[in-house]
Every structure is written in C-alpha cells, then in structure tokens.
Design a protein around this motif. Sequence first.
Motif, PDB file in Angstrom:
ATOM      1  N   LYS A 199       0.988  -1.116   0.080  1.00 43.74           N
ATOM      2  CA  LYS A 199      -0.082   0.025   0.185  1.00 43.74           C
ATOM      3  C   LYS A 199       0.923   1.273   0.076  1.00 43.74           C
ATOM      4  O   LYS A 199       0.308   2.399  -0.183  1.00 43.74           O
ATOM      5  CB  LYS A 199      -0.942  -0.053   1.344  1.00 43.74           C
ATOM      6  CG  LYS A 199      -2.174  -1.076   1.206  1.00 43.74           C
ATOM      7  CD  LYS A 199      -2.821  -0.744   2.425  1.00 43.74           C
ATOM      8  CE  LYS A 199      -3.846  -2.127   2.402  1.00 43.74           C
ATOM      9  NZ  LYS A 199      -4.500  -2.172   3.695  1.00 43.74           N
ATOM     10  N   SER A 200       2.051   1.025   0.251  1.00 44.03           N
ATOM     11  CA  SER A 200       3.084   2.097   0.096  1.00 44.03           C
ATOM     12  C   SER A 200       3.236   2.832  -1.161  1.00 44.03           C
ATOM     13  O   SER A 200       3.486   1.854  -1.986  1.00 44.03           O
ATOM     14  CB  SER A 200       4.299   1.873   0.793  1.00 44.03           C
ATOM     15  OG  SER A 200       5.299   3.048   0.513  1.00 44.03           O
ATOM     16  N   PRO A 201       3.320   4.135  -1.469  1.00 43.98           N
ATOM     17  CA  PRO A 201       3.684   4.498  -2.812  1.00 43.98           C
ATOM     18  C   PRO A 201       5.233   4.407  -3.023  1.00 43.98           C
ATOM     19  O   PRO A 201       5.756   4.499  -3.970  1.00 43.98           O
ATOM     20  CB  PRO A 201       3.578   6.251  -2.715  1.00 43.98           C
ATOM     21  CG  PRO A 201       3.482   6.460  -1.086  1.00 43.98           C
ATOM     22  CD  PRO A 201       3.041   5.138  -0.425  1.00 43.98           C
TER      23      PRO A 201
ATOM     24  N   LEU B 107      11.981   4.865  16.312  1.00 46.68           N
ATOM     25  CA  LEU B 107      11.027   5.825  16.767  1.00 46.68           C
ATOM     26  C   LEU B 107      10.390   6.701  15.580  1.00 46.68           C
ATOM     27  O   LEU B 107      11.217   7.511  15.292  1.00 46.68           O
ATOM     28  CB  LEU B 107      11.348   6.312  18.170  1.00 46.68           C
ATOM     29  CG  LEU B 107      11.965   5.590  19.046  1.00 46.68           C
ATOM     30  CD1 LEU B 107      12.577   6.550  20.405  1.00 46.68           C
ATOM     31  CD2 LEU B 107      10.932   4.581  19.682  1.00 46.68           C
ATOM     32  N   ASP B 108       9.062   6.573  15.418  1.00 49.98           N
ATOM     33  CA  ASP B 108       8.757   7.403  14.450  1.00 49.98           C
ATOM     34  C   ASP B 108       7.361   8.059  14.769  1.00 49.98           C
ATOM     35  O   ASP B 108       6.815   7.690  16.110  1.00 49.98           O
ATOM     36  CB  ASP B 108       8.455   6.059  13.318  1.00 49.98           C
ATOM     37  CG  ASP B 108       8.000   6.908  12.042  1.00 49.98           C
ATOM     38  OD1 ASP B 108       8.075   8.132  11.834  1.00 49.98           O
ATOM     39  OD2 ASP B 108       7.962   6.018  10.855  1.00 49.98           O
ATOM     40  N   THR B 109       6.743   8.860  13.974  1.00 48.16           N
ATOM     41  CA  THR B 109       5.661   9.660  14.386  1.00 48.16           C
ATOM     42  C   THR B 109       4.233   8.922  14.350  1.00 48.16           C
ATOM     43  O   THR B 109       4.227   8.144  13.242  1.00 48.16           O
ATOM     44  CB  THR B 109       5.335  10.826  13.231  1.00 48.16           C
ATOM     45  OG1 THR B 109       6.726  11.511  13.412  1.00 48.16           O
ATOM     46  CG2 THR B 109       4.340  11.872  13.665  1.00 48.16           C
TER      47      THR B 109
ATOM     48  N   VAL C 100      19.588   8.043  12.505  1.00 42.09           N
ATOM     49  CA  VAL C 100      18.706   8.555  11.774  1.00 42.09           C
ATOM     50  C   VAL C 100      18.185   8.230  10.551  1.00 42.09           C
ATOM     51  O   VAL C 100      18.877   7.404   9.901  1.00 42.09           O
ATOM     52  CB  VAL C 100      18.840  10.044  11.753  1.00 42.09           C
ATOM     53  CG1 VAL C 100      18.950  10.780  13.107  1.00 42.09           C
ATOM     54  CG2 VAL C 100      20.130  10.507  10.821  1.00 42.09           C
ATOM     55  N   ASP C 101      16.797   8.375  10.282  1.00 42.67           N
ATOM     56  CA  ASP C 101      16.175   7.466   9.095  1.00 42.67           C
ATOM     57  C   ASP C 101      15.288   8.383   8.472  1.00 42.67           C
ATOM     58  O   ASP C 101      14.551   9.429   9.183  1.00 42.67           O
ATOM     59  CB  ASP C 101      15.239   6.421   9.717  1.00 42.67           C
ATOM     60  CG  ASP C 101      14.375   5.688   8.729  1.00 42.67           C
ATOM     61  OD1 ASP C 101      14.474   4.385   8.660  1.00 42.67           O
ATOM     62  OD2 ASP C 101      13.831   6.355   8.049  1.00 42.67           O
ATOM     63  N   VAL C 102      15.051   8.657   7.238  1.00 41.61           N
ATOM     64  CA  VAL C 102      14.691   9.474   6.502  1.00 41.61           C
ATOM     65  C   VAL C 102      13.940   9.046   5.267  1.00 41.61           C
ATOM     66  O   VAL C 102      14.702   8.048   4.636  1.00 41.61           O
ATOM     67  CB  VAL C 102      15.417  10.948   6.262  1.00 41.61           C
ATOM     68  CG1 VAL C 102      16.900  10.550   5.127  1.00 41.61           C
ATOM     69  CG2 VAL C 102      14.705  11.842   5.452  1.00 41.61           C
TER      70      VAL C 102
HETATM   71  O1  LIG Z   1       7.613   5.177   3.760  1.00 45.31           O
HETATM   72  C1  LIG Z   1       6.573   4.615   3.500  1.00 45.31           C
HETATM   73  O2  LIG Z   1       5.757   4.821   2.557  1.00 45.31           O
HETATM   74  C2  LIG Z   1       5.959   3.555   4.555  1.00 45.31           C
HETATM   75  C3  LIG Z   1       4.780   3.030   4.376  1.00 45.31           C
HETATM   76  C4  LIG Z   1       4.483   2.306   5.523  1.00 45.31           C
HETATM   77  C5  LIG Z   1       5.326   1.891   6.690  1.00 45.31           C
HETATM   78  C6  LIG Z   1       6.305   2.734   6.781  1.00 45.31           C
HETATM   79  C7  LIG Z   1       6.843   3.397   5.778  1.00 45.31           C
HETATM   80  N1  LIG Z   1       8.274   4.273   6.118  1.00 45.31           N
HETATM   81  C8  LIG Z   1       8.754   3.955   7.013  1.00 45.31           C
HETATM   82  C9  LIG Z   1      10.242   4.384   7.184  1.00 45.31           C
HETATM   83  O3  LIG Z   1      11.295   3.994   7.776  1.00 45.31           O
HETATM   84  C10 LIG Z   1      10.245   6.124   7.088  1.00 45.31           C
HETATM   85  O4  LIG Z   1      11.587   6.395   6.790  1.00 45.31           O
HETATM   86  C11 LIG Z   1       9.872   6.684   8.196  1.00 45.31           C
HETATM   87  O5  LIG Z   1       8.470   6.402   8.448  1.00 45.31           O
HETATM   88  C12 LIG Z   1      10.020   8.154   8.254  1.00 45.31           C
HETATM   89  O6  LIG Z   1       9.498   8.719   7.031  1.00 45.31           O
HETATM   90  P1  LIG Z   1       9.531  10.256   6.818  1.00 45.31           P
HETATM   91  O7  LIG Z   1       8.774  10.950   7.733  1.00 45.31           O
HETATM   92  O8  LIG Z   1       8.745  10.399   5.469  1.00 45.31           O
HETATM   93  O9  LIG Z   1      10.964  10.735   6.835  1.00 45.31           O
END
Ligand SMILES: O=C(O)c1ccccc1NCC(=O)[C@H](O)[C@H](O)COP(=O)(O)O
Length: 209
Positions: free
Chosen positions: A35-37, A127-129, A178-180
Amino acid sequence: MAAVRSKICGITRIEDALAAANAGADAIGLVFYPKSPRAVSVQQARAIVAALPPFVTTVGLFVNASRRELDETLEAVPLDLLQFHGDETPAQCEGARRPYIKALRVRPGDDLVAACRAYAGAQGVLLDTFVAGVPGGTGQAFDWGLVPAGLPKPVVLAGGLGAHNVAAAIAQVKPWAVDVSGGVEASKGIKDAAKVAAFIAAVRGAAAP
Ligand SMILES: O=C(O)c1ccccc1NCC(=O)[C@H](O)[C@H](O)COP(=O)(O)O
C-alpha cells in the motif's frame, strides 16, 4: 558523542541507492508494503541490493506481513536486517529468525522503556511519528521530548527529518542512527540526490565532537 548513522528509506531505484551509498549512507530501506507509494517488488529489490557496493546495510521494511510473504521475500532478496513497522508482536518479530529493528510510533504517555524491553531480541527500536491509520512515511516529526534518555535499545530516530532539522534532533535525542524518507525525495519514491547528500552532511556535522 558517537558517530550517528544514517538510513535512507523508501528506495525504489538503483540510481537512488547508489546516490545514497556515494553520499555515505550506512543503510538503505526497501519497503515491502504494497500500500506504500514507495513499495518495491522482490525483483526491484533484488536488482537494487545486487547493485550496491559492500558495507551498506540493506533493510527490508514490512507492515503486518504474513509469515509466507516474509519467507518468500527473504528467499528472493538477501536482506541484512528486517524492520517491522506494523503491529507485529515480539513473538512474530523473533519468529522471522533474522536480525531486526522494531518501529514504535510514539504517542504521549507511551512507556518506551517497557516497549524496548518487550522486544528484547531487537537490535534497536525505530521511533517514528504516530498518525492514525498511517503506518509510516508520514513526513511529520513528533515531539522529541517524548523520548527518555538512556533507553535500553539503540534508537533510530525517524519522522519528518531533513537537512534542516536533523542536527537539532540529534542534539536533543542523541540517537544511534537517523532515518529519513520524505525529507530527501523529489517525489514519492524518487530520491533527490542533492537532498540525500545534504542530509548526510548535516548528520555528520551534527555528530562531530
Ligand atoms: O515510507 C513509507 O511509505 C512507509 C509506509 C508504511 C510503513 C513505513 C513506511 N516508511 C517507514 C520509514 O522507515 C520512514 O523512513 C519513516 O517512517 C520516516 O518517514 P518520513 O517521515 O517520510 O521521513
């Protein structure tokens, strides 16, 4: 302060993986969540992993995947590390029998120490939002003040990071890495090489003693 590692998540193209590696990324993330773009097929993922130089960790991201999906992906793609980004229990994470990190979407009142202890086999926690109904890749930062000092697992800080705020995030949270994703994109799933390089330079600048 120890050097802070960088993971560039949501890579879908070989050229973006190579741009991340050339800029000094320690890890790239491949999203196996249809489901992710930013989702990749196993064929795409295999090609990206095969194109990488050594010493870049390949992380496979899953959201509540079935055991069969996991096994089929792991059979086809030589991933170094798994990232469980859904509601997977500790038992489900351990059941994959691979090194893993567990994503925790942070909300006020969460007991992050207890969560770290629950995922005892994890190499770290990401740790994510928290955004209701969106498992990740929100592009939004959370209140870093919710992260207590001295968590019993290495912390990978994610959520709305970019070159503009990553130094402040590192100064406040002191994460292992860190992860982006969205903060270094030109459009969903397509990385901007200049933004990737600027992000990694900001991480390195912030981590300098
Ligand atoms: O990136 C996605 O589309 C995604 C979809 C579903 C679960 C996780 C997903 N990404 C996870 C990641 O590791 C991202 O890097 C993390 O959530 C931070 O994303 P962002 O806020 O866009 O930097």
